[in-house]
Enzyme design. Structure first.
Site, PDB file in Angstrom:
ATOM      1  CG  ASP A  67     -73.563   1.407  59.382  1.00  0.00           C
ATOM      2  OD1 ASP A  67     -72.711   1.979  59.704  1.00  0.00           O
ATOM      3  OD2 ASP A  67     -75.010   1.731  59.817  1.00  0.00           O
ATOM      4  CD  GLU A 143     -83.571   1.417  57.301  1.00  0.00           C
ATOM      5  OE1 GLU A 143     -83.894   1.546  58.342  1.00  0.00           O
ATOM      6  OE2 GLU A 143     -83.059   2.607  56.806  1.00  0.00           O
TER       7      GLU A 143
HETATM    8  C1  GLP Z   1     -77.248   5.906  61.087  1.00  0.00           C
HETATM    9  C2  GLP Z   1     -76.502   4.568  61.397  1.00  0.00           C
HETATM   10  C3  GLP Z   1     -76.834   3.941  62.591  1.00  0.00           C
HETATM   11  C4  GLP Z   1     -77.204   4.878  63.909  1.00  0.00           C
HETATM   12  C5  GLP Z   1     -78.476   5.859  63.285  1.00  0.00           C
HETATM   13  C6  GLP Z   1     -78.830   6.720  64.271  1.00  0.00           C
HETATM   14  O1  GLP Z   1     -78.465   5.685  60.355  1.00  0.00           O
HETATM   15  N1  GLP Z   1     -76.314   3.784  60.241  1.00  0.00           N
HETATM   16  O2  GLP Z   1     -76.071   2.933  63.079  1.00  0.00           O
HETATM   17  O3  GLP Z   1     -77.664   4.204  64.959  1.00  0.00           O
HETATM   18  O4  GLP Z   1     -78.198   6.446  62.218  1.00  0.00           O
HETATM   19  O5  GLP Z   1     -78.355   7.901  64.267  1.00  0.00           O
HETATM   20  P1  GLP Z   1     -78.379   9.111  65.088  1.00  0.00           P
HETATM   21  O6  GLP Z   1     -77.393   8.702  66.503  1.00  0.00           O
HETATM   22  O7  GLP Z   1     -77.707  10.524  64.622  1.00  0.00           O
HETATM   23  O8  GLP Z   1     -79.627   9.351  65.667  1.00  0.00           O
END
Ligand code: GLP
Length: 256
Positions: A67, A143
């Site tokens: 993404d 989401e």
């Molecule tokens: C973002 C990304 C996701 C990721 C998520 C969790 O929203 N788009 O791909 O898995 O954050 O983030 P973190 O690993 O910082 O908790």
């Protein structure tokens, strides 16, 4: 589905890196699906170490990221392209032409998304997709409420995701509200899924994804439908799981 509970973040990251390195060694021209966020940072660090100390070779590897925020150019410090370069690509011998991160500044979103899907198909599909998980159960930026059959497209971020990701920006107002993300069907078409989660704030999402019903309201629960999934969590993220899970991948030949 293989759920592995490691003692801490470091062990979780090392096991994930070993699995990726294994694939790269066995299939030098493999296609990796990559993720951003704080969760995979330890995995990337370990892969970089393996590249420097153990000659792990990325010269033929292709990558596709999940993404990208809409509105952020690759030079923006919070763009996912910038993140990937700083935390991984700049430190290994990957060929820049083999790196794919969705563009956050494309003016033709629908045709760009179609093109991204086509690129994945043209290289023969993704061999292994690395995944984190949002505290609300999102994968990529799919989401809650995202279609389980969705493809790469534009998505509006949940209020919770905007707040969760605000820690990376100087002000809450700076967090983009839209992103391009691979769809849930794009993700599940990959040959192998490798999900990671650490910390107590992921415990609810992990329990719902692994032991709850498959539902669009928890997009990560789709992993239950995939024939080859490994989920590596630390103890804190495993806290709400009710069943018993091993701390190591099962041996290939069962012991006596
Ligand atoms: C973002 C990304 C996701 C990721 C998520 C969790 O929203 N788009 O791909 O898995 O954050 O983030 P973190 O690993 O910082 O908790």
């Amino acid at each position: 589905m293989q759920i592995i509970v490691k003692e801490n973040y470091d062990r979780m990251s090392k096991l994930a890196a070993e699995m990726i390195a294994d694939l790269v060694r066995k299939k030098p021209r493999c296609v990796l699906g990559l993720a951003t966020g704080s969760t995979p940072l330890g995995t990337y660090r370990e892969l970089i170490r393996m590249h420097h100390e153990e000659e792990l070779d990325f010269s033929q590897v292709a990558t596709f990221n999940l993404d990208e925020y809409i509105g952020l150019p690759p030079t923006h410090e919070q763009s996912y392209m910038y993140f990937m370069c700083r935390n991984f690509f700049d430190h290994i011998n990957i060929h820049p032409a083999n790196v794919h991160v969705p563009s956050g500044i494309t003016e033709e979103v629908p045709s760009y998304c179609e093109w991204y899907e086509k690129e994945i198909k043209e290289v023969g599909g993704i061999d292994l997709q690395l995944l984190g998980i949002g505290a609300n159960g999102h994968i990529g930026f799919n989401e809650p409420g995202s279609s389980l059959g969705s493809r790469t497209r534009l998505k509006m971020l949940d209020e919770k995701t905007v707040k969760d990701n605000a820690r990376f920006f100087s002000r809450l107002e700076d967090v983009p509200h839209f992103a391009i993300t691979m769809g849930i069907a794009t993700i599940t078409e990959t040959r192998q899924l490798l999900m990671q989660a650490n910390g107590e704030n992921k415990a609810g999402a992990i329990a719902r994804s692994v032991e709850g019903p498959i539902t669009a309201m928890c997009p990560a629960s789709i992993v239950q439908m995939h024939p080859q999934v490994t989920i590596i969590v630390d103890r804190a993220a495993a806290k709400k799981l009710t069943r018993r899970y091993p701390s190591e991948p099962p041996p290939l030949t069962p012991g006596k």
